[in-house]
Write an enzyme that holds these catalytic residues in place. Structure first.
Site: not given
Length: 254
Positions: A52, A54, A56-57, A109, A126, A164
């Site tokens: 996805h 975001h 942090d990905h 998410h 996530d 995570h």
């Protein structure tokens, strides 16, 4: 099979799967630094897959593509992932090096979230966490419940590779919801041993999650009773139980 959980930021994992020659599949590289360190002077990755959009990905993509510019990047059909080279969707089968992965659409998410399953591994970003699930930033409770049900239907020996290290925090909530669950109690003991010795709590078998994770147990009488008691009302179906459970977790202080 050589699988590594590369730590990034405070609690992210970037998954690295290597074949016999040392070439890798990289999953959700929010930061390029751990990937570059792990691969070193080794061969370029077979591919990068993204679950996805975001940051942090995907934040490490520019640096990784600067190092290995011909690396395919498989990603959802989402304009927010600008470095994708191949857009993929539900049901596609990806041949990546010696492996095959099937693409699963798992909105909740985010609206375009994907998971990748194959080789007895599930890279679920996530959507599903050990003993938990992702927050609903763009999707509905019905979408997320359906996505989790799709993942829960996979073979029990599938190893869940979440993005995570939230497991201990999730365990505190799960024990409130499902306190009398012996499988959960055993899993929590195992998690404490792993984390205290510096090891990830992941991957975890899917059948373990089905036995322990309250978000996969909205059908269970004990979970439903606890959620209804907390909500102060009867809940008509599993989706309503899930929605109330997710709302409870959102406000849980530990």
């Amino acid at each position: 099979m050589n699988l590594h959980a590369l730590a990034a930021f405070d609690d992210n994992y970037i998954w690295l799967l290597r074949d016999a020659s040392g070439r890798a599949l990289v999953v959700d590289p929010g930061d390029a630094t751990p990937v570059l360190a792990a691969i070193g002077d080794g061969p370029a990755p077979h591919a990068i897959v993204i679950t996805h959009h975001h940051s942090d990905h995907i934040g490490g993509l520019p640096a990784l593509l600067a190092r290995w510019p011909d690396t395919p990047v498989f990603a959802p059909d989402d304009a927010r992932i600008v470095h994708a080279t191949q857009r993929v969707s539900e049901g596609q089968v990806l041949a990546i090096g010696p492996w095959q992965f099937r693409v699963l659409a798992v909105p909740g998410h985010t609206r375009s979230h994907l998971a990748y399953v194959g080789e007895d591994l599930l890279f679920c970003g996530d959507t599903l966490f050990s003993l938990g699930c992702g927050r609903l930033f763009e999707g509905t409770p019905a979408q997320m419940h359906a996505s989790l049900s799709k993942l829960a239907a996979l073979p029990g020996d599938t190893r869940v590779c979440c993005a995570h290290e939230y497991t201990l925090a999730n365990a505190a909530f799960a024990l409130v919801v499902d306190a009398d669950n012996p499988a959960l109690q055993q899993r929590v003991k195992e998690i404490h041993v792993l984390r205290s010795s510096g090891h990830p709590s992941l991957p975890v078998r899917l059948d373990t999650e089905r036995a322990c994770n309250p978000f996969l147990r909205c059908h269970a009488a004990g979970v439903r009773a606890a959620v209804q008691q907390h909500a102060g009302m009867a809940l008509p179906d599993e989706t309503a139980v899930f929605a109330a459970l997710r709302a409870w977790k959102d406000g849980f202080a530990g």
